[in-house]
Design an enzyme around this catalytic site. Structure first.
Site, PDB file in Angstrom:
ATOM      1  N   HIS A  41     -11.586  -4.077 -10.043  1.00 51.33           N
ATOM      2  CA  HIS A  41     -10.164  -3.932  -9.067  1.00 51.33           C
ATOM      3  C   HIS A  41     -11.808  -4.061  -7.444  1.00 51.33           C
ATOM      4  CE1 HIS A  41      -7.565  -2.635  -5.785  1.00 51.33           C
ATOM      5  NE2 HIS A  41      -8.175  -2.368  -5.162  1.00 51.33           N
ATOM      6  N   ASP A  46      -7.249  -5.613  -1.145  1.00 54.49           N
ATOM      7  CA  ASP A  46      -5.800  -4.103  -1.040  1.00 54.49           C
ATOM      8  C   ASP A  46      -5.677  -4.172   0.382  1.00 54.49           C
ATOM      9  OD1 ASP A  46      -6.456  -1.034  -0.866  1.00 54.49           O
ATOM     10  OD2 ASP A  46      -6.211  -1.497  -2.823  1.00 54.49           O
TER      11      ASP A  46
END
Length: 292
Positions: free
Chosen positions: A272, A107
């Site tokens: 994620h 991320d």
């Protein structure tokens, strides 16, 4: 009390302009630096680090502005540029005695890793990016109602003031929303780790916003300059992503390939937070990258 990763040796290391990073180190051997994402801290790597430490020195910092690292004020829009944060990582590895190191980021940490690979190709031997697109490509694919999934990107891109006040009014609700929305499985983030993430974010609203704001400003300028110059990542690169490109109408591998000559791109079936949801798969992919 803030939880710590089992087996980590904790240090505070000054990297630049008096900024100190909270850094967890484990193992011995060739170095690999693991950079966390949003809204997390170095603790997201606790499972992966324990495996890699069998034969590597694993270095897991809290990025500047996050967790227990320093949170300098962003006085000119560059304090949280990915170029500045990448320089932190290079200085950190050097301070620990590693002139060359592998680098993996998730991320926001993946954007820092991307910039480190472009700015410091002689220092980064291998690079892994988990579930993010390069900044230029990210903004290019965000359009129409599909861009609603990235509302936070637009909120934190606004000038200083309003985003910070809005998020600080209900920080646990804001940051907890993403922990819930982006998780593909329950239990991947235990209650004590979740509480640590929320505490870290609650205490870092201005710096987290500044990090995101940089990606709508100075980071774009840096990436545009590299694209115009034809600069590419020179080291072996692995990209792991969810298959979310189809929903927004793009092919992630095609967007990554102009940036990396030696690219391995793969999709994962978890959510994620893949280093916590499927650490075995992430570890296998990193070990395969390190063998290239």
């Amino acid at each position: 009390m803030t939880p710590t990763g089992t087996g980590f040796d904790y240090r505070r290391i000054t990297v630049a302009d008096g900024v100190a990073l909270n850094t967890a180190v484990m193992g011995s051997g060739p170095a690999i630096v693991l950079l966390h994402g949003f809204p997390q801290t170095h603790l997201m790597w606790r499972h992966v680090a324990a495996d890699l430490a069998a034969d590597h020195t694993v270095i897991c910092p809290d990025l500047r502005g996050y967790g227990d690292s320093d949170k300098p004020l962003d006085t000119d829009g560059t304090v949280y540029s990915k170029r500045t944060m990448a320089a932190d990582v290079v200085a950190l590895a050097g301070a620990l005695g590693h002139e060359r190191f592998a680098l993996a980021g998730h991320d926001r940490g993946a954007l820092v890793a991307f910039r480190a690979g472009l700015d410091h190709p002689g220092r980064v031997t291998h690079l892994a990016s988990l579930d993010v697109l390069p900044t230029l490509d990210m903004w290019d694919v965000m359009h129409g109602v599909g861009a609603a999934v990235g509302f936070h990107l637009y909120l934190m891109a606004q000038p200083p003031g309003l985003p910070e006040r809005m998020i600080a009014a209900a920080p646990d609700a804001f940051f907890g929303y993403f922990l819930d929305l982006w998780s593909g499985s329950s239990g991947a983030v235990p209650d004590d780790i979740r509480a640590a993430y929320l505490r870290g974010c609650r205490e870092a609203v201005p710096s987290i916003v500044a990090d995101y704001r940089a990606s709508a400003g100075i980071d774009i300028e840096h990436d545009q300059a590299d694209r115009a110059a034809g600069n590419r990542l020179r080291m072996p690169v692995t990209v792991l992503q969810q298959d979310w490109g189809a929903a927004l109408g793009f092919e992630a591998a095609a967007l990554w390939s102009p940036w990396a000559a030696d690219l391995h791109h793969a999709t994962v079936s978890c959510g994620h937070f893949m280093a916590e949801e499927d650490p075995a798969e992430v570890t296998r992919s990193l070990r395969a990258l390190l063998r290239r």
